[in-house]
Structures are given as C-alpha cells and as structure tokens.
Write an enzyme that holds these catalytic residues in place. Structure first.
Site, mmCIF file in Angstrom:
data_model
loop_
_atom_site.group_PDB
_atom_site.id
_atom_site.type_symbol
_atom_site.label_atom_id
_atom_site.label_comp_id
_atom_site.label_asym_id
_atom_site.label_seq_id
_atom_site.Cartn_x
_atom_site.Cartn_y
_atom_site.Cartn_z
ATOM 1 N N ASP A 77 31.377 -18.240 22.002
ATOM 2 C CA ASP A 77 31.173 -19.707 21.368
ATOM 3 C C ASP A 77 32.630 -20.194 21.058
ATOM 4 O OD1 ASP A 77 30.859 -17.921 19.247
ATOM 5 O OD2 ASP A 77 29.918 -19.475 18.107
ATOM 6 N N GLU A 140 29.160 -16.949 17.126
ATOM 7 C CA GLU A 140 29.839 -16.169 16.241
ATOM 8 C C GLU A 140 30.259 -17.080 15.135
ATOM 9 O OE1 GLU A 140 33.253 -14.492 14.204
ATOM 10 O OE2 GLU A 140 33.142 -16.441 15.449
#
Length: 374
Positions: A77, A140
């Site tokens: 991400d 994350e």
C-alpha cells in the site's frame, strides 16, 4: 539489464492505483510476477480482517535445504493519493520524481522491486542460498495494520529484512519505537446557550483542560507524543457543547517510558471528570511493539557484510517510525529495516535515487548468498 528491468518495473507499479485497504490490483500483479519466477504463492485472508480487498502475500523461493531460510519483506500500500501517479525520470540527477501533483509511492514500491530483482539474481546464479520467504503486507500505512495479521507460524526464517526505510543505501534500522493510539470521548450536557447556559456542561472546556494535562511533543530522547485531532460541537452557536473527542498517539523505544506515558494518559481522567462534571470514555490501542537489535544479531551482521561487499559503508540507525519489522521482531523473527534510496516520502517532493535503488537489488541477493556461506 537488471537496472533497466528494475526501473521499468518501478514505473509500472507506481502507476497502478493503490490505497491502503485497496491493494487488489497491485496484489494480483505481484502474485503473477512471483508465480512467474517459480515461487509458491499464498494470499492470506487479511482483507476480511481489516476491511480491505486484498490480503498479505506469502511466497517462497525454494533453495538448498541445508541453508538458512531468510525473510524478505515490503508493503504493497501507500499513503493517500489521487490514484493517478505520474513518475518523471530526471536523467541529470539520476532520480525519479512524481509530476508534483502527488506522492511518488517509492515508499514502498522501491522495496517491492528490490525484492523482485534479488529473486531474479538468485535464480540466475548457481550460488547456493536458502529458502527465501517473501512477505508483502497490506495496509502498512495505517499503523502497520496489515502486518499484525501475518500467519507468523507459517514462516521458518529466524532473520528478516524489510526493504522500507528512507535514506541512502547503507542505512540499517536496528531500533524502532512502539506506538500507541488513544481516544478520549468527553460527554457533557447540552443546553440553550442563551436561555439556560448554567444547565449545560461544556465538553469543550473539559477537553481544553485535558489537552493541557496530557503528554504532547517530544518527551525524551526515546519518546514522543502527539495530540493529532480535536472534534467538538456542531454548527449551532446557541447550544452548550455536550461532546468533544481527542485523538492522538505516543511512541517510545524504551519499555519503561512507554508504560509511564500510558499511565499518564489514564491517570488524568478522574481529576478532569470531577473538576468539570463530565464523563470521559477513554480507549487506547498498542499498534506495535518496539524492537532493538544488537550488532551481533545475524540480520544486522549479514546486512552489514552484504553492503560492504557492494562497496557501501553500513550505518546502524534508530528509526522514529514503525515498520513491518516491528511485528516480525515481536513474533520471533529478528528483522532489520533497510534504506532503499527514497526521500521525502508521504509528500509530493518524494523522489527515488536510482543508483541507491539499483545497488539495493544487488545487496539483497548478497545477503542470501552470504547466509548460505555460513
């Protein structure tokens, strides 16, 4: 040849629309790339646990059975962006930037590409290496949320390498803080501000007193605190405010200081409730634990030796932010963070130093070969 492929792959991946909890497209691309390299690929059900559309990816490149398995990790991400990142190559400076309208997403597409490059180097060589366990996380950037949900018992590696740290190649994050988020919900009493203000209890006044009483900013060399947001009331000016909310975070690399700060956040509540006649609902969430690794830790020494073999001076560093390494360390896998050459992450000024980036792919493969020599 490796450099050309790394750059093309980086340009490809940063242009895939990705947000935290919306990693489906990049996850599918990465799974296909890993499978094409001959890895055994598994997608966990992380998405269902965190409200996302993709899960953490685990993959294994099989190696020599009697060699030590290692863990290579990065996250899929990126921070919030407009979904149309346009990378620009600055040939004079040998860097990649965005077009200035968004982040670049080198955090952490650079780490993804470095792992893919290292895997290709290992497959192309006849040098022995152990199993390489690849762990690619989702979400994350939201408190390392996705990494909490790895199926840690499925990993065999005892040493790990997270390619997700800012700075020039050579930086090795051997220490990172624990992090706690908190929320205060302050309940007062509404009343007409003109007719009967004395019947109301203003939650904003209590919130102001609470803000002045809790930790904020740097607390020590090891600890920081941040009051991040305050929400209260509504558009009506003639109502005594009956609700306010305060959100923030605290970080520390010192376990004792962490516990002391946690107590400060809760100990102040009874005093504010009594003084302002409010009710306060308090909650907190320890998002991840701190880690600190010694110079003798195999993950640290292997990274240092691999950097030196690539002509780079290693530099042991303390990180002010968390990373997936926090979760791996907490689950028995000694893991360092490795600087991969990106700078100004999370901003439109983010850029990737290409020479650092290329060298990191070489260095990652060296880690695997050096571990096999042991």
């Amino acid at each position: 040849m490796e450099n050309k492929q790394m750059l093309e792959e980086f340009l490809e991946l940063v242009q895939i629309p990705v947000q935290s909890r919306n990693e489906r497209q990049i996850a599918d691309v990465l799974k296909a790339k890993l499978e094409a390299l001959g890895l055994e690929v598994t997608e966990e059900d992380t998405g269902a646990k965190i409200g996302g559309n993709a899960g953490n990816i685990r993959a294994v490149l099989r190696g020599t059975a009697d060699c030590e398995p290692l863990l290579f990790s990065a996250h899929m991400d990126r921070v919030a962006n407009h979904g149309a990142i346009k990378p620009v190559i600055d040939e004079d400076k040998d860097i990649v930037t965005s077009d200035g309208t968004s982040i670049l997403a080198a955090d952490d597409v650079a780490g993804l590409c470095i792992i893919l490059d290292a895997l290709r180097r290992l497959k192309a060589s006849d040098k022995p290496h152990g199993d390489i366990e690849v762990a690619l996380s989702v979400c994350e950037e939201f408190g390392i949320l996705g990494g909490r949900h790895f199926e840690f018992d499925k990993f065999r590696a005892k040493n790990g390498f997270v390619f997700d740290a800012e700075g020039h190649i050579g930086g090795i994050a051997v220490e990172a803080p624990a992090k706690c988020s908190y929320c205060y919900k302050i309940h007062g009493r509404a009343s007409h501000a003109g007719e009967a203000p004395e019947k109301g209890i203003n939650a904003i006044r209590a919130a102001a007193a609470l803000i002045l009483a809790i930790p904020d900013s740097r607390q020590s060399l090891n600890s920081t605190a941040n009051i991040a947001s305050v929400h209260a009331g509504g558009p009506a000016l003639n109502i005594v405010c009956d609700y306010a909310e305060i959100n923030g975070e605290m970080r520390s690399t010192d376990a004792f200081e962490f516990e002391v700060l946690l107590r400060k956040y809760s100990d102040v509540i009874p005093k504010i409730e009594e003084e302002y006649n409010v009710k306060i609902d308090y909650s907190y969430d320890i998002l991840y634990k701190a880690f600190s690794l010694s110079d003798e830790c195999p993950a640290v020494s292997l990274t240092s030796k691999a950097l030196q073999k690539c002509g780079v001076i290693p530099k042991l560093e303390k990180s002010g932010g968390g990373m997936d390494a926090n979760h791996f360390n907490a689950n028995g896998i000694a893991t360092v963070g490795i600087a991969v050459g990106y700078f100004n992450c999370h901003t439109s000024d983010e850029y990737l130093d290409l020479q650092d980036f290329y060298k990191c792919g070489e260095m990652a493969a060296e880690i695997a070969w050096l571990a096999a020599e042991k």
